[in-house]
Design a protein around this motif. Structure first.
Motif, mmCIF file in Angstrom:
data_model
loop_
_atom_site.group_PDB
_atom_site.id
_atom_site.type_symbol
_atom_site.label_atom_id
_atom_site.label_comp_id
_atom_site.label_asym_id
_atom_site.label_seq_id
_atom_site.Cartn_x
_atom_site.Cartn_y
_atom_site.Cartn_z
ATOM 1 N N ASP A 655 0.867 -1.180 0.000
ATOM 2 C CA ASP A 655 0.000 0.000 0.000
ATOM 3 C C ASP A 655 0.905 1.231 0.000
ATOM 4 O O ASP A 655 1.460 1.616 1.037
ATOM 5 N N LEU A 656 1.087 1.825 -1.163
ATOM 6 C CA LEU A 656 2.044 2.922 -1.287
ATOM 7 C C LEU A 656 1.652 4.133 -0.461
ATOM 8 O O LEU A 656 2.495 4.939 -0.075
ATOM 9 N N SER A 657 0.369 4.282 -0.149
ATOM 10 C CA SER A 657 -0.063 5.453 0.601
ATOM 11 C C SER A 657 0.149 5.283 2.100
ATOM 12 O O SER A 657 0.246 6.266 2.825
ATOM 13 N N ARG A 658 0.194 4.027 2.577
ATOM 14 C CA ARG A 658 0.291 3.811 4.019
ATOM 15 C C ARG A 658 1.484 2.967 4.434
ATOM 16 O O ARG A 658 1.903 3.013 5.574
ATOM 17 N N GLY A 659 2.027 2.150 3.549
ATOM 18 C CA GLY A 659 3.146 1.310 3.912
ATOM 19 C C GLY A 659 2.817 -0.150 3.677
ATOM 20 O O GLY A 659 1.754 -0.500 3.165
ATOM 21 N N PRO A 660 3.734 -1.065 4.047
ATOM 22 C CA PRO A 660 3.518 -2.497 3.834
ATOM 23 C C PRO A 660 2.262 -2.971 4.556
ATOM 24 O O PRO A 660 1.954 -2.541 5.662
ATOM 25 N N ALA A 661 1.538 -3.875 3.918
ATOM 26 C CA ALA A 661 0.319 -4.417 4.490
ATOM 27 C C ALA A 661 0.247 -5.899 4.155
ATOM 28 O O ALA A 661 0.975 -6.400 3.295
ATOM 29 N N SER A 662 -0.642 -6.611 4.851
ATOM 30 C CA SER A 662 -0.818 -8.035 4.589
ATOM 31 C C SER A 662 -2.255 -8.420 4.876
ATOM 32 O O SER A 662 -2.952 -7.782 5.671
ATOM 33 N N LEU A 663 -2.690 -9.483 4.226
ATOM 34 C CA LEU A 663 -4.004 -10.070 4.445
ATOM 35 C C LEU A 663 -3.793 -11.533 4.805
ATOM 36 O O LEU A 663 -3.155 -12.272 4.052
ATOM 37 N N THR A 664 -4.321 -11.954 5.972
ATOM 38 C CA THR A 664 -4.126 -13.315 6.465
ATOM 39 C C THR A 664 -5.470 -13.992 6.668
ATOM 40 O O THR A 664 -6.396 -13.397 7.226
ATOM 41 N N VAL A 665 -5.559 -15.230 6.210
ATOM 42 C CA VAL A 665 -6.741 -16.056 6.429
ATOM 43 C C VAL A 665 -6.342 -17.243 7.287
ATOM 44 O O VAL A 665 -5.425 -17.995 6.931
ATOM 45 N N ASP A 666 -6.991 -17.397 8.434
ATOM 46 C CA ASP A 666 -6.771 -18.525 9.331
ATOM 47 C C ASP A 666 -8.000 -19.420 9.306
ATOM 48 O O ASP A 666 -9.133 -18.936 9.426
ATOM 49 N N VAL A 667 -7.767 -20.717 9.189
ATOM 50 C CA VAL A 667 -8.856 -21.693 9.233
ATOM 51 C C VAL A 667 -8.530 -22.692 10.345
ATOM 52 O O VAL A 667 -7.535 -23.416 10.258
ATOM 53 N N PHE A 668 -9.361 -22.711 11.376
ATOM 54 C CA PHE A 668 -9.177 -23.625 12.497
ATOM 55 C C PHE A 668 -10.063 -24.854 12.303
ATOM 56 O O PHE A 668 -11.185 -24.751 11.814
ATOM 57 N N ASN A 669 -9.531 -26.013 12.691
ATOM 58 C CA ASN A 669 -10.247 -27.289 12.504
ATOM 59 C C ASN A 669 -10.670 -27.410 11.044
ATOM 60 O O ASN A 669 -11.856 -27.510 10.705
ATOM 61 N N LEU A 670 -9.677 -27.397 10.193
ATOM 62 C CA LEU A 670 -9.866 -27.288 8.743
ATOM 63 C C LEU A 670 -10.879 -28.296 8.200
ATOM 64 O O LEU A 670 -11.707 -27.963 7.345
ATOM 65 N N PHE A 671 -10.844 -29.528 8.684
ATOM 66 C CA PHE A 671 -11.721 -30.571 8.161
ATOM 67 C C PHE A 671 -12.966 -30.781 9.024
ATOM 68 O O PHE A 671 -13.653 -31.785 8.889
ATOM 69 N N ASN A 672 -13.213 -29.825 9.921
ATOM 70 C CA ASN A 672 -14.449 -29.809 10.713
ATOM 71 C C ASN A 672 -14.648 -31.115 11.480
ATOM 72 O O ASN A 672 -15.751 -31.665 11.525
ATOM 73 N N ARG A 673 -13.579 -31.581 12.138
ATOM 74 C CA ARG A 673 -13.663 -32.812 12.907
ATOM 75 C C ARG A 673 -14.436 -32.589 14.198
ATOM 76 O O ARG A 673 -14.295 -31.555 14.861
ATOM 77 N N LYS A 674 -15.264 -33.560 14.579
ATOM 78 C CA LYS A 674 -15.970 -33.507 15.849
ATOM 79 C C LYS A 674 -15.060 -34.089 16.929
ATOM 80 O O LYS A 674 -14.946 -35.305 17.071
ATOM 81 N N VAL A 675 -14.404 -33.201 17.654
ATOM 82 C CA VAL A 675 -13.464 -33.610 18.697
ATOM 83 C C VAL A 675 -13.852 -32.925 20.000
ATOM 84 O O VAL A 675 -14.633 -31.963 20.014
ATOM 85 N N ASP A 676 -13.296 -33.423 21.093
ATOM 86 C CA ASP A 676 -13.532 -32.832 22.400
ATOM 87 C C ASP A 676 -12.240 -32.210 22.915
ATOM 88 O O ASP A 676 -11.176 -32.818 22.849
ATOM 89 N N ASP A 677 -12.360 -30.998 23.443
ATOM 90 C CA ASP A 677 -11.212 -30.341 24.048
ATOM 91 C C ASP A 677 -10.819 -31.012 25.361
ATOM 92 O O ASP A 677 -9.644 -31.025 25.742
ATOM 93 N N ILE A 678 -11.811 -31.508 26.091
ATOM 94 C CA ILE A 678 -11.541 -32.160 27.370
ATOM 95 C C ILE A 678 -12.642 -33.181 27.617
ATOM 96 O O ILE A 678 -13.787 -33.003 27.182
#
Length: 714
Positions: A655-678
């Motif tokens: 972004d030349l007007s503001r400086g370096p920038a980034s876009l990040t996409v996070d996907v948790f439990n990618l395959f949608n597994r049915k699991v228990d935390d505890i």
């Protein structure tokens, strides 16, 4: 306005916001100091090896774990570059970068995490000591659980590095460090000011702004403010609101300087606690559908705050190094939980509240110096650590967060003093030893406001010897032998207890300190180009699994325990653009009588592949595995393993007007597994059931969720 003027104005605005937030919080709640912030190098890194054994550095900036850099195969340092490469569902999950450690949650995200390491269900922190910039996070004599370690105040983007170690082999660490310890160190300056905004499913939103200003050549001011909200996948929205601010003033250099830090944190939330598996299997409750993310008691939840002030000073010269630090903290928690539903109080339900208000004061001082011993190069360090907690803690019966009865209320004064000394001696060009001795004494004073019979005072002391041998390197391979004694403290209320606060039956007081003894054989090698591998065989014996059960207001005793296992860790960097982490930990955990230890999982694994700077793209994919464990002593009921994948993809923007920038996409439990935390196994009774039912009780892991973050540097 010029671009430079705009950038300067934004920097000052960011810091002004941080100051204003912290000041308003201090006015809303009495100031609460706390935290000893070490210099850019912490005490853990303040033990350089004798000059004749120079470290061999591995390529890359993710780890500082090369041959010659540590005193145990299971010790290491994680850099901020690696922390930025993978997603974290919650702030406390930065500890999952410690090989063999898994972080989960069994309640609302404002509550301390659940930790698993070396066959321990560490509950919320017992037997794993955590510090942030020199300030202890673990809370003794806590309203919810001994050693309660709430890392939700952490801002991961500010972390410079994590220094971790496992086992009771290090004289610098005392209470709660029997299974391991982690020192999390914040940055003192930023490469550039930045702001970022994150949004995601289920009402997730987060904003963070941070900057550092060079006030003069040797004086830097860093400030950061954070706000986060989240509802989660729960039928009863979590309504999590978190506010956070950090100010750090750093003066001087790595050789001589000081740091002053101010931190402020507040959070409130609703929680969906664990629910009976039988209810999920039935699919309905009281004539309405009931799913994995439904709640039995929709009024569970809590609020917490943490304010701290800390200072640190260090001085290095040709002969050695001196460090002095101090901290003060004000902390509070109100927690409302219901794990048995209507088993004890059918008319009102079993909800209870644990409340904790405390002020914590402490500090430490150390001096290390290089010298010769019988003509051999040596380095000796001596130090002292002091902590005093002034605690008001209560346990109440509640209904919809309204107190209806008091189980116990106590004022507690707890002081822990530790002194230590250790010497590293270069016995030969290929063999060095570390001999240490630690002495700790704890004083407990309990004023039981609800039952004077439980008032009193107690004292406990322990000497903890430590010994290490490191041989090598040969062909870029070194070998380790470590042994030592450690401990964790028990809840002060248990040390003076005479009667059960609920039943009035006589009870026996527990010891103030519980000893643990362990040893480890390890090897670390870089014999294969670009591959760093380590193997550690370890054993840890604990005199007692005594745990103060805050839910009941009493101490629950179990026997001595024996744990042993193996850890295999690998870091492969075939090119500057690729990193593969592969960690496996196997554990055998038993009570001394041969019975299984409930919730001691048998295996933990993590494999993560990271690619970076492929043009504007970077990405990581991590597999994390929490194995099965016995839920009851006879192993007739076991937990089901949990296997999930997390993905992060980042696109750098310009972004030349503001400086370096980034876009990040996070996907948790990618395959949608049915699991228990505890998972637990205990008796509970739902409203309408004729009697209590022994069964599996679970807190489900979250389903697949996506978060998007836009970050811009100025």
């Amino acid at each position: 306005m010029s671009r430079l003027q705009g950038k300067a104005q934004l920097r000052h605005t960011t810091l002004a916001l941080a100051v204003a937030w912290a000041c308003s919080a201090a006015q809303a709640q009495p100031a609460a100091p706390a935290q000893a912030a070490p210099a850019p190098d912490s005490e853990a890194s303040a033990a350089p090896q004798p000059p004749s054994l120079a470290p061999i550095n591995i390529t890359g900036r993710h780890y500082d774990n090369s041959v010659g850099s540590s005193d145990a195969a299971s010790q290491g340092v994680i850099r901020s570059e690696l922390l930025a490469s993978r997603p974290a569902l919650r702030p406390g999950e930065v500890l999952e970068f410690v090989p063999g450690l898994i972080v989960t949650q069994h309640s609302g995200d404002g509550k301390a995490n659940q930790y698993f390491l070396r066959g321990f269900n560490l509950d919320h922190g017992t037997d794993f000591a955590t510090r942030v910039d020199g300030m202890p996070v673990n809370m003794p004599t806590h309203g919810h659980g001994q050693g309660y370690s709430d890392l939700n105040f952490l801002i991961p983007e500010l972390v410079e590095r994590i220094e971790y170690r496992k086992g009771p082999y290090f004289a610098t660490h005392g209470d709660f460090a029997a299974a391991g310890a982690a020192d999390i160190l914040y940055k003192t300056r930023l490469d550039a000011p930045f702001a970022q905004v994150s949004v995601g499913q289920n009402g997730y939103r987060r904003g963070l702004a941070a900057d550092s200003i060079q006030l003069r050549d040797d004086l830097t001011l860093l400030g950061a403010v954070e706000w986060m909200g989240n509802n989660g996948p729960w039928t009863v929205p979590e309504g999590l609101h978190r506010q956070n601010a950090v100010l750090r003033l750093t003066q001087g250099t790595r050789e001589r300087g000081s740091t002053l830090s101010l931190m402020a944190y507040e959070a409130r939330w609703n929680s969906t606690d664990q629910v009976p598996q039988r209810l999920i299997d039935a699919g309905s409750y009281n004539g309405r559908p009931f799913g994995r993310y439904d709640s039995v008691d929709p009024t569970d939840g809590g609020s917490t705050s943490r304010y701290s002030l800390s200072g640190e000073w260090h001085d290095r010269d040709r002969t050695g190094e001196t460090r002095v630090s101090a901290y003060a903290m004000k902390y509070s928690l109100k927690l409302f939980s219901n794990f048995t539903y209507a088993m004890d109080r059918p008319a009102t339900g079993d909800q209870f509240s644990q409340q904790d208000e405390r002020k914590v004061f402490g500090g430490q001082a150390s001096r290390a110096w290089n010298h010769t011993l019988a003509g051999l190069d040596a380095r000796t360090e001596v130090g002292m650590q002091l902590r005093n907690d002034r605690i008001h803690v209560g346990l109440y019966d509640t209904q919809a967060r309204q107190i209806i009865a008091t189980t116990r209320v106590d004022d507690v004064r707890e002081t822990l003093l530790g002194v230590y000394g250790q010497s590293t001696v270069q016995l030969t060009p290929w063999l060095r030893s570390v001999l240490g001795l630690r002495g700790d004494t704890a004083r407990f004073a309990v004023n039981s406001l609800s039952n004077p019979a439980n008032s009193g005072s107690a004292r406990a002391s322990q000497l903890s010897p430590k010994f290490t041998l490191v041989a090598g390197p040969w062909a870029q391979t070194e070998f380790f032998f470590n042994t030592g004694k450690g401990f964790h403290s028990n809840d002060a209320r248990g040390t003076t207890a005479k009667v059960d606060p609920r039943t009035g039956d006589p009870v026996q007081a527990v010891p103030g300190l519980v000893a643990a003894r362990g040893w480890e054989l390890g090897v670390r090698t870089e014999a294969i180009a670009n591959l760093q591998s380590s193997v550690a065989f370890w054993r840890l014996n604990s005199d007692s699994e005594l745990v103060y059960v805050g839910d009941a207001g009493s101490t629950e005793a179990s026997g001595a325990s024996r744990r042993h296992g193996i850890e295999f860790n690998n870091r492969w960097t075939p090119s500057p653009h690729f990193l593969l982490d592969a960690d496996l930990a196997l554990t055998h955990a038993r009570f001394a009588n041969g019975e299984r230890i409930p919730n001691a999982v048998d295996s933990v694994a993590s494999v993560a592949a990271t690619v970076k700077d492929i043009g504007p793209w970077s990405a990581s994919l991590q597999w994390r595995y929490l194995g099965s464990g016995a839920l009851v002593e006879d192993n007739s009921v076991r937990s089901t393993p949990a296997s999930t994948f997390n993905l992060r993809v980042t696109r750098n923007l310009l972004d030349l007007s503001r400086g370096p920038a980034s876009l990040t996409v996070d996907v948790f439990n990618l395959f949608n597994r049915k699991v228990d935390d505890i998972q637990y196994y205990y008796a509970s009774q739902l409203p309408g059931e004729a009697s209590a039912v022994n069964g599996r009780v679970v807190h489900p892991g979250e389903p697949r969720s996506v978060r998007v973050t836009y970050r811009v540097a100025f």
